[in-house]
Design an enzyme around this catalytic site. Structure first.
Site, PDB file in Angstrom:
ATOM      1  CG  ASP A   1      -2.561   0.760   0.618  1.00  0.00           C
ATOM      2  OD1 ASP A   1      -2.790   0.436  -0.179  1.00  0.00           O
ATOM      3  OD2 ASP A   1      -2.756   1.472   1.661  1.00  0.00           O
TER       4      ASP A   1
ATOM      5  CG  ASP B   1      -9.639  -6.164  13.401  1.00  0.00           C
ATOM      6  OD1 ASP B   1      -9.784  -4.785  14.778  1.00  0.00           O
ATOM      7  OD2 ASP B   1      -8.418  -5.947  14.293  1.00  0.00           O
TER       8      ASP B   1
END
Length: 1090
Positions: A405, A791
């Site tokens: 990224d 998450d």
């Protein structure tokens, strides 16, 4: 997919498609013929129509608009030109919308009224036709290798009448009993489909077969209803007899029943639950109930006995204690039914890896995410990738995707070196079955490798491999040292091409297939798993959603390239420590009975490089070995961000399959009219509910073969089989027909007719920065946006859809990672987690008010509430840790004079708290040292990271002030534990330091006051000293680290802490000094002053 080792870069919005490292100079290739005009809505170039002219949407002003925007504006917008406001007319090839004028032409009726899509209502037909049309562009009359018919072929096919079906779980009420049959259509063998088509395949003919009603249907090869009942009875007997067959085997001489099946290991369950023994769990539950009773009595006493001379201190203490009790209830009751699990890897192999046949294990796509190679060392990422490539799993079933990224050329070059070293490392690991298969940790093991491996060939190859790895490390470290100084003109590749990611905020998407394409094999000539480098496109003005956005990009690009039904995501520092970890997960995911309802399998996090004392509770053993086992007994553990195997269909936002309950049995002794009268209201309610469901979802019946009945798999109805037109698919998944088609392939796989060029074009398309606009990505599909801790939110949404998760703890840890090496990094890590919880608490996805009426169980909701409200505990905890010092400085206390009843109550409370903790450690297998470290860091993190996270979250959500979290360090090179107690400057260190100083001052002042006032003042002092020492002992790891590195202690921390402590101490001394506030007593001195 063959890319011939070249880096593929491009931008769908800018119509760029670049092949770098080619034989020639890098060149830009157009994806399709374009006109050169730019669409004024989306920025894409306008394509050329079939007659060779540019596409014109508005005939009045010719305002440049591309065909997709034109169709979207007619379908969803105001149906007018943005410039001249003239209503759009229908153009040939586009569907008709409401309000269009009547037309006389009859040559475009199929497109005008969308006849083809009306005939194909099944979503699988829609996606298959879209995929076929997309993949067969410019291929002429080439046959469809994938077996999927195009729209034209589908319309030309004659639609036969529906064939009477008998589903596995129920009979169809619309078919008479003498026509029920269990059939297997011939087209089922052409390829695996997610949902069998209710009509014949156009390429295959099904001639009608006349049946004589007088004959038994078994004569025609079909099963009657009576046959079905016999089969059910036979299966029931089989299951009863299987209870006798134990895991160790059985004596065939003892069981001579001819109907007893030969149930080998491959036909038995792949896993089982292991409940906690009743001798451990029953006393634990009893103590929990007793603790509740003691708490009620305790608060009854505390509220009815205020301290009048210290009313404010008493009130604050009671409020804090009530909040602590609520937090304890939210944390305690999800641990009511803890369980453990056991897997059988040998049964998995017997069932899915039969000798002489290809492996039937499901494919797995593995995601590795990294951002900054300077904070996440490339050598650690390389070890993680090498452990993945050498995993004990069929090589053709594994694909590793590395998400960069940060678009760093250092990561790209490091992966190139890793792929070369993997050609030597992978065959070495599999030849000698070594563990772990990350070379850094394998060669650093302090064990005698000759003890178990006495083969001289192994010793020779191990030493040679260690020399190869040392050279590999030198090359990687050389790349890191080179990357420290960036050239002014930016990085260039070996062929002279500028690195596309020189500007990390403005670069195209990049894909490189390092391993897995033709011709790249290991040194022994064996096939290697796929290794694919992915860096998604980034442009200014777009919200890229950090790690969650990167993971969603990997989900889409992997669906285009390999489309495995299961996904594993790991952080770049979490290597596979157990080469059979994927097989452990498949024991749950591929279980034919319970596997269909499992959305993910979570493994515990284990860490390397932690000191023996674990001063900062990096292992977090209490959470992973106690809390997660408790959740596994309810609906499953929460997702912790790494070491988790997902079902791809669950990530797509589909609901979990629901088993239909068997019809209730009624008593035959009562007359029929009585039963009807009693159950009429219930039937009405059931009918209304069923009618609503039928109106919302018309579910297609599953067709099952005889072997499916023997396996015991029941039919399931899910969202994918409901009617969903193409528009809804595009709104949910985006405008990629290839990706939409992959979402309907539950067993995964890529169509055989797909060409490399078409897949590459779609892969670049799905990682473009604007692909997720106006879709459900990040809302209902993939990793959920809205929090830095994506998450928790992602797992919560899956549980709300009715899925359950599984917690797997193998004997050998499946994954191991690196923990922060100093307190500052550890506190920043905890700060990020707490900030994410605050964001979820202040969002619409807060589990306090979200998800009612769905598949989330109450105790599972308790655990999610506890996981998002724990940062709020920082304020009561800070107040409660300050109260002992205040009481010592003022001479007051939060409790009045204690009676015998109060003494008994306080002692009972402390006893039940201690016994609860002891019993938890007993059934969870946690040592008292780990438990105590967890308690200490709960106080340290609570008064620092959690407190800052609470205020940062409020500023971010309410005031719009965004805060960036720091990526925690993943390793160090200065020796083992060399920087363990190094304090980097951070404001997070001030609150615990301040609390430590004022409590120490309070203890000194309190003891001095007791010494000066005599024996009578020692009794009340003990209660105050107890609470102050409790705070100091919990902050002891912080204090020891502080004192252990005095030469490196930042001066500003000491200055600020002493300043704040002095101000607070002087303020209390001024407001409430030790001397009495009453009138001054004047005594006669006895001297005559006159």
């Amino acid at each position: 997919m063959d890319t011939k080792g070249r880096l593929v870069a491009g931008s769908h919005n800018r119509n760029e498609f670049v092949l770098i490292n080619a034989d020639e100079i890098a060149r830009v290739t157009s994806v399709k013929e374009l006109s050169g005009q730019i669409c004024q809505i989306c920025g894409d170039e306008i394509e050329i129509s079939l007659d060779g002219e540019p596409f014109v949407a508005c005939n009045e002003c010719a305002f440049p608009v591309c065909r997709p925007c034109y169709e979207y504006e007619r379908r969803e917008g105001n149906q007018a030109c943005p410039q001249c406001k003239t209503r759009y007319k229908r153009i040939k090839g586009c569907p008709r919308v409401e309000g269009d004028e009547e037309e006389d032409g009859a040559d475009d009726l199929e497109n005008e009224f969308d006849i083809a899509s009306q005939d194909r209502r099944d979503p699988h037909h829609i996606a298959a036709a879209m995929l076929s049309a997309r993949l067969n562009i410019n291929r002429g009359s080439q046959p469809h290798v994938s077996g999927i018919s195009t729209p034209a072929e589908f319309d030309a096919a004659s639609v036969a009448t529906e064939i009477p079906l008998l589903t596995y779980g129920e009979e169809d009420a619309g078919i008479s009993s003498d026509k029920h049959a269990l059939i297997v259509p011939p087209f089922m063998s052409c390829g695996k489909r997610v949902h069998p088509m209710p009509i014949p395949d156009p390429s295959l003919t099904l001639p009608p077969r006349p049946m004589d009603p007088k004959k038994d249907l078994a004569d025609y090869g079909y099963g009657t209803v009576a046959w079905k009942e016999r089969m059910e009875d036979w299966k029931r007997k089989q299951n009863e007899k299987l209870q006798v067959v134990k895991h160790e085997g059985y004596n065939r001489d003892e069981f001579e029943d001819p109907d007893l099946p030969v149930m080998d290991e491959g036909r038995q369950p792949l896993s089982r639950k292991l409940p906690i023994p009743s001798s451990k769990i029953n006393p634990y539950r009893l103590i929990i109930l007793l603790r509740l009773v003691v708490l009620v009595l305790f608060f009854h006493y505390r509220i009815l006995h205020p301290v009048n001379d210290a009313y404010v201190l008493w009130l604050l203490s009671v409020i804090c204690e009530i909040w602590f009790a609520v937090s304890w209830i939210l944390d305690q009751f999800p641990k009511w039914c803890p369980i453990e699990r056991e897997t059988y890897l040998d049964r998995l192999s017997l069932r899915y890896e039969k000798e002489g046949k290809p492996s039937e294990l499901a494919s797995v796509d593995i995601f590795v995410s990294t951002v900054d190679p300077l904070k996440e060392p490339p050598l650690i990422t390389a070890n993680t990738v090498l452990s993945i490539l050498s995993v004990d799993y069929p090589v053709d079933k594994v694909a590793c995707y590395v998400s960069d990224d940060g678009a760093a050329m250092l990561t790209f070059e490091a992966l190139s070196e890793t792929s070369e070293f993997a050609r030597k490392w992978v065959p070495f690991c599999k030849k000698f079955s070594i563990e772990p298969r990350a070379p850094e940790w394998y060669f650093s093991q302090k064990v005698d490798y000759l003890r178990d491996k006495v083969d001289p060939a192994f010793v020779r190859e191990r030493r040679a491999m260690k020399r190869e790895y040392e050279e590999f490390k030198v090359r990687i470290n050389g790349l890191v040292s080179t990357a420290q100084k960036v050239p002014e003109e930016g990085w260039t590749m070996q062929d002279g091409t500028p690195w596309p990611g020189n500007n990390i905020r403005d670069h195209p998407g990049m894909i490189q297939v390092f391993l897995g394409h033709d011709g790249v094999r290991d040194i022994e000539g064996n096939e290697l798993p796929r290794l694919i480098y992915v860096s998604r496109e980034k442009r200014p003005g777009f919200d890229h959603h950090k790690k969650a956005g990167a993971m969603n990009a990997l989900v889409r690009v992997s669906a285009i390239i390999s489309n495995a039904p299961f996904l594993l995501n790991v952080d770049c520092d979490h290597y596979i420590n157990n080469s059979k970890a994927l097989r452990e997960a498949m024991c749950f995911m591929m279980d034919p009975i319970s596997g269909k309802k499992i959305c993910y399998v979570q493994f515990p996090q284990r860490f390397d490089g932690i000191d023996r004392h674990d001063r900062y509770s990096n292992r977090n053993v209490v959470f992973f070995d106690i809390n997660m086992k408790g959740l596994d007994g309810i609906q499953g553990p929460i997702y912790v961000g790494t070491g988790c195997v997902f079902r791809r269909q669950a990530l797509y936002g589909y609901d979990a399959p629901v088993k239909k309950k068997p019809p209730r049995r009624t008593c035959n002794c009562l007359p029929k009219w009585c039963c009807c009268c009693c159950c009429r209201s219930k039937k009405k309610n059931k009918k209304s509910k069923s009618n609503d469901k039928k109106n919302n979802k018309e579910v297609t019946k599953q067709i099952y073969a005889l072997e499916n009945i023997e396996e015991g798999i029941e039919g399931i109805d899910n969202e994918k089989s409901s009617l969903m037109p193409q528009i809804k698919f595009e709104k949910k998944f985006g405008q990629s027909p290839v990706f939409i088609a992959s979402t309907l392939m539950e067993d995964g796989g890529v169509p055989k007719g797909a060409t490399t060029a078409s897949l590459l074009k779609e892969a670049i398309h799905v990682i473009s920065c604007g692909y997720e606009d106006k879709t459900d990505w990040g809302k209902e599909v993939g990793w959920i946006y809205g929090s830095v801790t994506e998450d928790i939110l992602t797992g919560f949404k899956m549980h709300c859809h009715g899925w359950r998760s599984v917690y797997c703890i193998p004997k050998r840890p499946a994954f191991k990672g690196s923990a922060p090496i100093n307190l500052s990094d550890r506190l920043h890590q905890v700060l990020r987690w707490a900030l994410g919880s605050v964001e979820i608490f202040l969002s619409r996805h807060c589990p306090i008010w979200y998800g009612y009426g769905c598949g989330l169980k109450p105790l599972e909701r308790f655990s999610y509430i506890a996981s998002v409200v724990y940062p709020l505990t920082s304020i009561p905890l800070l107040i409660y840790c300050t109260l002992p010092a205040v009481c010592l400085l003022t001479g007051k206390f939060i409790v009045p004079e204690i009676s015998n009843y109060a003494s008994l109550l306080f002692m009972s409370l402390f006893v039940v708290i201690a016994v609860t903790s002891i019993l938890e450690m007993q059934w969870g297998g946690v040592g008292i040292h780990d438990w105590w470290r967890n308690e200490q860091f709960w106080v340290i993190g609570g008064v620092s990271s959690h407190l800052f996270a609470l205020f940062q979250g409020l500023l971010k959500v309410l005031a719009g002030v965004n805060t960036n979290f720091t990526v925690t360090s993943k390793g160090g090179d200065d020796g083992e534990f060399s920087e363990l107690y190094l304090f980097k400057w951070t404001s997070l260190l001030i609150p615990p330091m301040t609390l430590l100083i004022i409590n120490v001052i309070g203890v000194i002042v309190g003891v001095s006051d007791a010494i000066s006032n005599g024996y009578d003042s020692w009794g009340p002092l003990f209660g105050r000293l107890f609470f102050a020492i409790w705070v100091i002992v919990h902050l002891y790891p912080f204090l020891k680290g502080l004192m252990g590195k005095q030469d490196r202690l930042p001066t500003i921390i000491v200055v600020w802490s002493i300043l704040l402590a002095s101000i607070l101490s002087l303020l209390w001394a001024r407001v409430n000094p030790f001397v009495s506030k009453g009138d001054i007593v004047l005594e006669v001195c006895g001297l005559d002053c006159d």
